[in-house]
Design an enzyme around this catalytic site. Structure first.
Site, PDB file in Angstrom:
ATOM      1  N   LYS A 110       0.481  -8.742  11.454  1.00  0.00           N
ATOM      2  CA  LYS A 110       1.235  -7.585  11.958  1.00  0.00           C
ATOM      3  C   LYS A 110       0.659  -7.144  13.300  1.00  0.00           C
ATOM      4  O   LYS A 110       1.407  -6.843  14.234  1.00  0.00           O
ATOM      5  CB  LYS A 110       1.162  -6.423  10.955  1.00  0.00           C
ATOM      6  CG  LYS A 110       1.957  -6.672   9.672  1.00  0.00           C
ATOM      7  CD  LYS A 110       1.710  -5.571   8.636  1.00  0.00           C
ATOM      8  CE  LYS A 110       2.256  -5.943   7.269  1.00  0.00           C
ATOM      9  NZ  LYS A 110       2.026  -4.934   6.245  1.00  0.00           N
TER      10      LYS A 110
ATOM     11  N   GLN B  21      -2.118  -0.558   4.252  1.00  0.00           N
ATOM     12  CA  GLN B  21      -1.851  -1.824   3.567  1.00  0.00           C
ATOM     13  C   GLN B  21      -2.112  -1.685   2.072  1.00  0.00           C
ATOM     14  O   GLN B  21      -3.143  -1.172   1.652  1.00  0.00           O
ATOM     15  CB  GLN B  21      -2.723  -2.945   4.172  1.00  0.00           C
ATOM     16  CG  GLN B  21      -2.409  -4.338   3.667  1.00  0.00           C
ATOM     17  CD  GLN B  21      -1.000  -4.817   4.030  1.00  0.00           C
ATOM     18  OE1 GLN B  21      -0.420  -4.403   5.036  1.00  0.00           O
ATOM     19  NE2 GLN B  21      -0.446  -5.685   3.211  1.00  0.00           N
TER      20      GLN B  21
ATOM     21  N   ASP C 109       6.770   1.983   7.038  1.00  0.00           N
ATOM     22  CA  ASP C 109       7.044   1.209   5.815  1.00  0.00           C
ATOM     23  C   ASP C 109       8.171   1.815   4.970  1.00  0.00           C
ATOM     24  O   ASP C 109       8.643   1.192   4.036  1.00  0.00           O
ATOM     25  CB  ASP C 109       5.797   1.192   4.917  1.00  0.00           C
ATOM     26  CG  ASP C 109       4.874   0.019   5.196  1.00  0.00           C
ATOM     27  OD1 ASP C 109       5.387  -1.075   5.489  1.00  0.00           O
ATOM     28  OD2 ASP C 109       3.643   0.191   5.081  1.00  0.00           O
TER      29      ASP C 109
HETATM   30  N1  GUN Z   1       1.495  -4.922   0.801  1.00  0.00           N
HETATM   31  C1  GUN Z   1       2.429  -5.853   0.511  1.00  0.00           C
HETATM   32  N2  GUN Z   1       3.532  -5.642   1.244  1.00  0.00           N
HETATM   33  C2  GUN Z   1       3.307  -4.546   1.987  1.00  0.00           C
HETATM   34  C3  GUN Z   1       4.078  -3.819   2.942  1.00  0.00           C
HETATM   35  O1  GUN Z   1       5.227  -4.135   3.244  1.00  0.00           O
HETATM   36  N3  GUN Z   1       3.477  -2.749   3.509  1.00  0.00           N
HETATM   37  C4  GUN Z   1       2.221  -2.365   3.192  1.00  0.00           C
HETATM   38  N4  GUN Z   1       1.718  -1.284   3.793  1.00  0.00           N
HETATM   39  N5  GUN Z   1       1.472  -3.003   2.310  1.00  0.00           N
HETATM   40  C5  GUN Z   1       2.023  -4.089   1.720  1.00  0.00           C
END
Ligand code: GUN
Length: 271
Positions: free
Chosen positions: A47, A91, A114
């Site tokens: 990311k 995360q 998110d």
């Molecule tokens: N862990 C697995 N997928 C995601 C996501 O899309 N966002 C976040 N913050 N953590 C994750």
């Protein structure tokens, strides 16, 4: 026809990069990473890399697995209050001793790229604009739209009811006027329900969709991604047998995965 998420994603990301180059103010993504889950590390690194590629400042704030919950909550407060930070991403998963709910509720909805906060999920559900749509379902819709695949009036069967994929996917399809059926691990007669779908969206993590459940008009979206017993990346759909039968299908990898990243980058630029 194979829906090429990789190509569509690359085009979206390059367009975002061009758009951002014209702007005098830039987004700033702050990522909180707790513990040393190897998959989370890879996701977070990807990311950050992609964000920097399009011209976004991105910082990762790392904490050991035994960090106190209050430290994370205070860090979120600080990021909420910092006017330079436009996007906050915590995360998941978090260690057991940290309340996921408390953490999510603490993030400012205006920085919640998110779409995890109750405010944004609530807005999504009652038909208001959330500040951001969740990355994976938004990425799926971007992919369908890129191929002009109609959604309105179609029967969409969503398999999987997670908060970050299945539930918002169903809500977003509903907002686009699909007729939506939600299925999950306790659903009876799953196979018969899938057979009635125009659009199948599977987000489970095991082999579910077989050729006898689909036909030449089916649109099959595979959000599941995991390693099979031979260590190969695979999805919920038996691609080899389903692909020759259906109208549209996403591959794994190269389908929904890259679209999720493009969609997140879209949110970060919007922030
Ligand atoms: N862990 C697995 N997928 C995601 C996501 O899309 N966002 C976040 N913050 N953590 C994750």
């Amino acid at each position: 026809m194979i829906l090429d998420g990789k190509a569509v994603s690359a085009k979206i990301i390059d367009d975002l990069k061009i758009e951002l180059a014209k702007k005098s103010t830039k987004p700033y993504l702050a990522v909180i990473l707790v513990g040393d889950d190897p998959a989370s590390r890879v996701y977070v690194r990807n990311k950050k890399k992609k964000a920097e590629y399009i011209g976004v400042r991105a910082d990762i704030f790392e904490y050991p697995a035994n960090v106190e919950e209050s430290v994370i909550l205070e860090k979120i407060d600080e990021l909420n209050d910092n006017p330079e930070v436009t996007a906050i991403l915590v995360q998941m998963p978090l260690p057991e001793h940290i309340s996921k709910e408390k953490v999510i509720c603490r993030i400012s909805p205006q920085k919640d790229v998110d779409c995890f906060t109750p405010e944004n999920v609530g807005r999504l559900t009652i038909g208001m604009e959330p500040y951001f749509y969740p990355a994976t379902p938004q990425g799926v819709l971007m992919l369908l739209d890129a191929y002009d695949i109609p959604i309105e009036g179609k029967h969409a069967v969503v398999i999987g009811r997670s908060n970050i994929v299945g539930k918002p996917m169903a809500q977003m399809l509903l907002r686009r006027n699909a007729t939506v059926t939600m299925c999950h691990s306790k659903t009876e007669n799953l196979e018969d329900i899938i057979k009635t779908a125009d659009i199948v969206v599977s987000a489970v993590g095991k082999k579910i969709v077989r050729c006898k459940m689909v036909d030449k008009k089916s649109v099959v979206i595979d959000i599941g991604i995991y390693r099979d017993s031979n260590g190969n990346l695979t999805g919920d759909v038996d691609f080899e047998e389903v692909e020759p039968v259906v109208e549209y299908i996403t591959p794994v990898p190269g389908g929904v995965g890259p679209m999720t990243i493009a969609s997140l980058m879209y949110n970060i630029v919007k922030s």
